[in-house]
Scaffold this motif. Structure first.
Motif, PDB file in Angstrom:
ATOM      1  N   GLY A   1      41.155  42.320  43.795  1.00  9.42           N
ATOM      2  CA  GLY A   1      42.531  42.260  44.274  1.00  9.42           C
ATOM      3  C   GLY A   1      43.545  41.695  43.311  1.00  9.42           C
ATOM      4  N   LYS A   2      43.166  41.436  42.079  1.00 10.72           N
ATOM      5  CA  LYS A   2      44.112  40.830  41.140  1.00 10.72           C
ATOM      6  C   LYS A   2      45.057  41.861  40.527  1.00 10.72           C
ATOM      7  CE  LYS A   2      44.377  37.573  37.292  1.00 10.72           C
ATOM      8  NZ  LYS A   2      43.625  36.720  36.344  1.00 10.72           N
ATOM      9  N   TYR A   3      44.582  43.103  40.389  1.00  5.35           N
ATOM     10  CA  TYR A   3      45.339  44.106  39.648  1.00  5.35           C
ATOM     11  C   TYR A   3      45.730  45.286  40.538  1.00  5.35           C
ATOM     12  CZ  TYR A   3      43.349  41.441  35.807  1.00  5.35           C
ATOM     13  OH  TYR A   3      42.984  40.414  34.965  1.00  5.35           O
TER      14      TYR A   3
ATOM     15  N   VAL B   1      24.854  33.957  46.692  1.00  2.00           N
ATOM     16  CA  VAL B   1      25.374  35.324  46.799  1.00  2.00           C
ATOM     17  C   VAL B   1      26.815  35.225  47.271  1.00  2.00           C
ATOM     18  CG1 VAL B   1      23.145  36.412  47.091  1.00  2.00           C
ATOM     19  CG2 VAL B   1      24.320  35.551  49.106  1.00  2.00           C
ATOM     20  N   ARG B   2      27.685  35.990  46.602  1.00  2.00           N
ATOM     21  CA  ARG B   2      29.115  35.700  46.782  1.00  2.00           C
ATOM     22  C   ARG B   2      29.949  36.976  46.746  1.00  2.00           C
ATOM     23  NH1 ARG B   2      32.620  31.932  42.616  1.00  2.00           N
ATOM     24  NH2 ARG B   2      31.407  33.098  41.096  1.00  2.00           N
ATOM     25  N   ILE B   3      30.960  37.000  47.630  1.00  2.00           N
ATOM     26  CA  ILE B   3      32.036  37.985  47.578  1.00  2.00           C
ATOM     27  C   ILE B   3      33.326  37.200  47.422  1.00  2.00           C
ATOM     28  CG2 ILE B   3      33.236  39.845  48.779  1.00  2.00           C
ATOM     29  CD1 ILE B   3      30.655  40.244  50.429  1.00  2.00           C
ATOM     30  N   LYS B   4      34.168  37.575  46.464  1.00  2.00           N
ATOM     31  CA  LYS B   4      35.390  36.796  46.232  1.00  2.00           C
ATOM     32  C   LYS B   4      36.575  37.728  46.002  1.00  2.00           C
ATOM     33  CE  LYS B   4      33.734  36.081  41.465  1.00  2.00           C
ATOM     34  NZ  LYS B   4      33.702  35.190  40.288  1.00  2.00           N
ATOM     35  N   THR B   5      37.680  37.412  46.678  1.00  2.00           N
ATOM     36  CA  THR B   5      38.932  38.143  46.490  1.00  2.00           C
ATOM     37  C   THR B   5      40.059  37.136  46.312  1.00  2.00           C
ATOM     38  OG1 THR B   5      39.752  38.309  48.778  1.00  2.00           O
ATOM     39  CG2 THR B   5      38.019  39.848  48.113  1.00  2.00           C
ATOM     40  N   TRP B   6      41.082  37.547  45.593  1.00  2.00           N
ATOM     41  CA  TRP B   6      42.214  36.665  45.321  1.00  2.00           C
ATOM     42  C   TRP B   6      43.146  36.572  46.530  1.00  2.00           C
ATOM     43  CZ3 TRP B   6      42.855  33.857  40.870  1.00  2.00           C
ATOM     44  CH2 TRP B   6      42.038  34.189  39.788  1.00  2.00           C
ATOM     45  N   PRO B   7      43.776  35.428  46.729  1.00  2.00           N
ATOM     46  CA  PRO B   7      44.871  35.363  47.705  1.00  2.00           C
ATOM     47  C   PRO B   7      46.072  36.147  47.184  1.00  2.00           C
ATOM     48  CG  PRO B   7      44.740  33.309  46.482  1.00  2.00           C
ATOM     49  CD  PRO B   7      43.566  34.141  46.040  1.00  2.00           C
ATOM     50  N   ASN B   8      46.945  36.528  48.089  1.00  2.00           N
ATOM     51  CA  ASN B   8      48.125  37.321  47.724  1.00  2.00           C
ATOM     52  C   ASN B   8      47.722  38.503  46.842  1.00  2.00           C
ATOM     53  OD1 ASN B   8      50.867  37.974  47.798  1.00  2.00           O
ATOM     54  ND2 ASN B   8      51.275  36.903  45.883  1.00  2.00           N
ATOM     55  N   SER B   9      46.655  39.163  47.215  1.00  2.00           N
ATOM     56  CA  SER B   9      46.073  40.192  46.362  1.00  2.00           C
ATOM     57  C   SER B   9      46.786  41.523  46.523  1.00  2.00           C
ATOM     58  CB  SER B   9      44.599  40.375  46.719  1.00  2.00           C
ATOM     59  OG  SER B   9      44.482  41.045  47.965  1.00  2.00           O
TER      60      SER B   9
ATOM     61  N   ILE C   1      28.462  32.653  50.283  1.00  4.43           N
ATOM     62  CA  ILE C   1      29.898  32.408  50.264  1.00  4.43           C
ATOM     63  C   ILE C   1      30.665  33.721  50.179  1.00  4.43           C
ATOM     64  CG2 ILE C   1      29.752  31.881  47.779  1.00  4.43           C
ATOM     65  CD1 ILE C   1      32.272  30.086  48.225  1.00  4.43           C
ATOM     66  N   LEU C   2      31.500  33.932  51.193  1.00  4.49           N
ATOM     67  CA  LEU C   2      32.448  35.037  51.215  1.00  4.49           C
ATOM     68  C   LEU C   2      33.825  34.387  51.219  1.00  4.49           C
ATOM     69  CD1 LEU C   2      32.316  38.087  53.685  1.00  4.49           C
ATOM     70  CD2 LEU C   2      34.395  37.241  52.594  1.00  4.49           C
ATOM     71  N   ASP C   3      34.494  34.432  50.082  1.00  2.60           N
ATOM     72  CA  ASP C   3      35.705  33.647  49.866  1.00  2.60           C
ATOM     73  C   ASP C   3      36.875  34.574  49.562  1.00  2.60           C
ATOM     74  OD1 ASP C   3      37.637  31.813  49.251  1.00  2.60           O
ATOM     75  OD2 ASP C   3      36.669  31.060  47.427  1.00  2.60           O
ATOM     76  N   GLN C   4      37.765  34.737  50.554  1.00  2.92           N
ATOM     77  CA  GLN C   4      38.949  35.571  50.344  1.00  2.92           C
ATOM     78  C   GLN C   4      40.175  34.751  49.958  1.00  2.92           C
ATOM     79  OE1 GLN C   4      38.429  38.941  53.600  1.00  2.92           O
ATOM     80  NE2 GLN C   4      39.362  39.558  51.649  1.00  2.92           N
ATOM     81  N   ASN C   5      39.916  33.522  49.538  1.00  9.81           N
ATOM     82  CA  ASN C   5      40.976  32.672  48.997  1.00  9.81           C
ATOM     83  C   ASN C   5      40.522  32.121  47.651  1.00  9.81           C
ATOM     84  OD1 ASN C   5      43.551  31.439  49.171  1.00  9.81           O
ATOM     85  ND2 ASN C   5      42.581  29.504  49.761  1.00  9.81           N
ATOM     86  N   TYR C   6      39.917  32.990  46.838  1.00 10.69           N
ATOM     87  CA  TYR C   6      39.345  32.584  45.555  1.00 10.69           C
ATOM     88  C   TYR C   6      40.470  32.178  44.605  1.00 10.69           C
ATOM     89  CZ  TYR C   6      36.973  33.027  41.051  1.00 10.69           C
ATOM     90  OH  TYR C   6      36.465  32.795  39.788  1.00 10.69           O
ATOM     91  N   CYS C   7      40.440  30.949  44.164  1.00  7.36           N
ATOM     92  CA  CYS C   7      41.509  30.416  43.308  1.00  7.36           C
ATOM     93  C   CYS C   7      40.896  29.385  42.371  1.00  7.36           C
ATOM     94  CB  CYS C   7      42.606  29.801  44.174  1.00  7.36           C
ATOM     95  SG  CYS C   7      44.038  29.236  43.227  1.00  7.36           S
TER      96      CYS C   7
ATOM     97  N   ALA D   1      43.342  26.692  40.796  1.00  6.03           N
ATOM     98  CA  ALA D   1      44.190  25.923  41.711  1.00  6.03           C
ATOM     99  C   ALA D   1      45.681  26.214  41.520  1.00  6.03           C
ATOM    100  CB  ALA D   1      43.927  24.428  41.569  1.00  6.03           C
ATOM    101  N   ILE D   2      46.015  27.369  40.954  1.00  3.06           N
ATOM    102  CA  ILE D   2      47.411  27.775  40.818  1.00  3.06           C
ATOM    103  C   ILE D   2      47.517  29.185  41.389  1.00  3.06           C
ATOM    104  CG2 ILE D   2      49.369  28.070  39.248  1.00  3.06           C
ATOM    105  CD1 ILE D   2      47.916  26.333  37.224  1.00  3.06           C
ATOM    106  N   CYS D   3      47.624  29.272  42.700  1.00  2.51           N
ATOM    107  CA  CYS D   3      47.628  30.577  43.358  1.00  2.51           C
ATOM    108  C   CYS D   3      48.671  30.603  44.455  1.00  2.51           C
ATOM    109  CB  CYS D   3      46.257  30.885  43.980  1.00  2.51           C
ATOM    110  SG  CYS D   3      44.914  31.052  42.784  1.00  2.51           S
ATOM    111  N   ASP D   4      49.238  31.789  44.667  1.00  3.19           N
ATOM    112  CA  ASP D   4      50.099  32.006  45.818  1.00  3.19           C
ATOM    113  C   ASP D   4      49.233  31.960  47.073  1.00  3.19           C
ATOM    114  OD1 ASP D   4      51.669  33.275  47.888  1.00  3.19           O
ATOM    115  OD2 ASP D   4      52.959  34.045  46.290  1.00  3.19           O
ATOM    116  N   LYS D   5      49.681  31.267  48.083  1.00  2.65           N
ATOM    117  CA  LYS D   5      48.862  31.074  49.277  1.00  2.65           C
ATOM    118  C   LYS D   5      48.978  32.208  50.295  1.00  2.65           C
ATOM    119  CE  LYS D   5      47.150  27.258  47.822  1.00  2.65           C
ATOM    120  NZ  LYS D   5      45.733  27.230  47.376  1.00  2.65           N
TER     121      LYS D   5
END
Length: 397
Positions: free
Chosen positions: A245-247, A270-278, A301-307, A310-314
């Motif tokens: 979700g970054k690009y 095992v992990r799934i990660k997506t960016w916030p404000n993606s 961990i399934l993390d849809q607030n991967y940051c 620590a500098i991310c749009d919430k």
């Protein structure tokens, strides 16, 4: 000289296909142990790529130096790249003009094998890696071996050692298998993912041992029909899908199946990660089955607030995650949060299945727990710790 050589695909049954290969030995082109073989190897490749039938480029046993190099196709026939020795990259990262040391590109029918080692000599580069501080502007250091637009490829019985950045990178591949591969880099080597797959279809990663400073296996956008089985991971950051979700214009991830893997002393499981404000995107048809965790932080961990910085749009992620299964995952957790399923409030996860889970935390904070946000899983079997059960569940959608 023509001779009979085994040509994969190599599977667990160790099937071999015999075919007659014409040899292009780098030492016959002026390459010698202890010397730079860049031009000799390019000359051998040029002749092998122009040959009809099956051609075999050979790097015999010994230690050689090799500068930045690209092996371009298409070739007229099957190419076997047999590395028996150790090739060493320039230690100084300023010697590189691109983001890869060794590149195989636009080839149909490629086998890379032989028991040899690609030594990236990354120690100097790791000290200069400032991506943890300047992640948007830092220089991309070279990947050890990059495979671009490979069709019907097999990479087996090779070692990637001390890459400056990613170890093995597959982009635009179709029907490519990695088997009996070893990846080795220290835990403190930044961004040294073991095997990264992006925009590729029909990829298998089998019977492989990875210890590194980042994800052992990572799947980027556009990954479809990826099988990861019998991978031993540690140290590292686990087996990951994303970050997504970054690009702009990222392609969907569809069909990633991880099974019978063992993770030891890793920073994640095992992990799934997506960016916030993606950017919008999707990941679906994903399974993690039969995974052993040995002292793993955040085993599931399934993390849809991967940051990570620590500098991310919430604002919430817009990557839709659906059709995910966690089954028969057991072992020990190094952190109290054994299971984290943190989905996006904008596009909550759907069709998440949780089967037998047995993860034990023996630390000073009490028993292990779980966190669930914006998800309503279905359950089969037993779960230790209890998953998505108040008060540990947080808020659910």
């Amino acid at each position: 000289m023509d001779r009979l050589e085994p040509v994969p695909p190599l599977q667990s049954e160790s099937l071999f296909v015999l075919c007659r290969a014409q040899d292009f030995d780098v030492t016959k082109y002026g390459g010698a142990a202890g010397a730079d073989i860049t031009q000799a190897l390019l000359n051998a490749w040029k002749d092998a790529c122009a040959a009809t039938g099956t051609a075999q480029v050979i790097i015999p046993k010994g230690t050689y130096t090799l500068n930045e190099v690209k092996f371009l196709g298409p070739c007229k026939g099957q190419i076997n790249f047999r590395i028996e020795g150790v090739v060493q990259a320039p230690a100084d990262p300023s010697a590189f003009k691109s983001d890869a040391w060794v590149v195989f590109e636009t080839i149909t029918g490629l086998t890379v094998f032989g028991g040899g080692t690609f030594d990236g000599q990354g120690q100097q580069a790791w000290k200069a890696n400032d991506c943890s501080l300047h992640f948007d502007t830092c220089r991309l250091l070279p990947t050890n071996v990059r495979f671009n637009f490979i069709t019907n490829g097999v990479i087996h019985d090779i070692t990637s050692l001390n890459s400056k950045m990613f170890n093995l990178f597959l982009f635009g591949g179709n029907n490519v298998t990695f088997q009996h591969v070893t990846v080795t880099a220290p835990e403190n080597s930044l961004n040294t993912d073991g095997i990264h797959v992006g925009r590729s279809t029909g990829v298998k990663i089998l019977d492989t041992t990875i210890g590194t400073g980042d994800d052992c296996v990572s799947a980027g956008d556009g990954t479809k029909d990826l099988t990861v089985s019998k991978v031993t991971c540690g140290p590292g950051h686990g087996i990951s899908i994303g970050s997504l979700g970054k690009y702009d214009n990222e392609e969907p991830v569809v069909g990633v199946h991880v099974s019978d893997c063992t993770l030891t002393n890793t920073a994640n499981g095992v992990r799934i990660k997506t960016w916030p404000n993606s950017k919008p995107g999707s990941a679906s048809d994903i399974s993690f089955i039969g995974i052993v965790m040995n002292n793993v932080s955040n085993p599931i961990i399934l993390d849809q607030n991967y940051c990570p910085h620590a500098i991310c749009d919430k604002q919430p992620s817009r990557v839709k995650v659906s059709g995910v299964k966690f089954e028969n995952i057991h072992g020990t957790s190094a952190t109290q949060e054994c299971v984290i399923i943190s989905c996006s409030p904008a596009v909550p996860c759907e069709n998440v299945e949780i089967g037998e889970i047995n993860l034990v935390y023996n630390g000073p904070l009490g028993p292990g727990n779980s966190t669930c946000l914006n998800v309503k899983p279905t359950f089969t079997g037993h779960q230790v710790p209890p998953i998505c059960v108040p008060p540990n569940a947080g808020t659910t959608a």
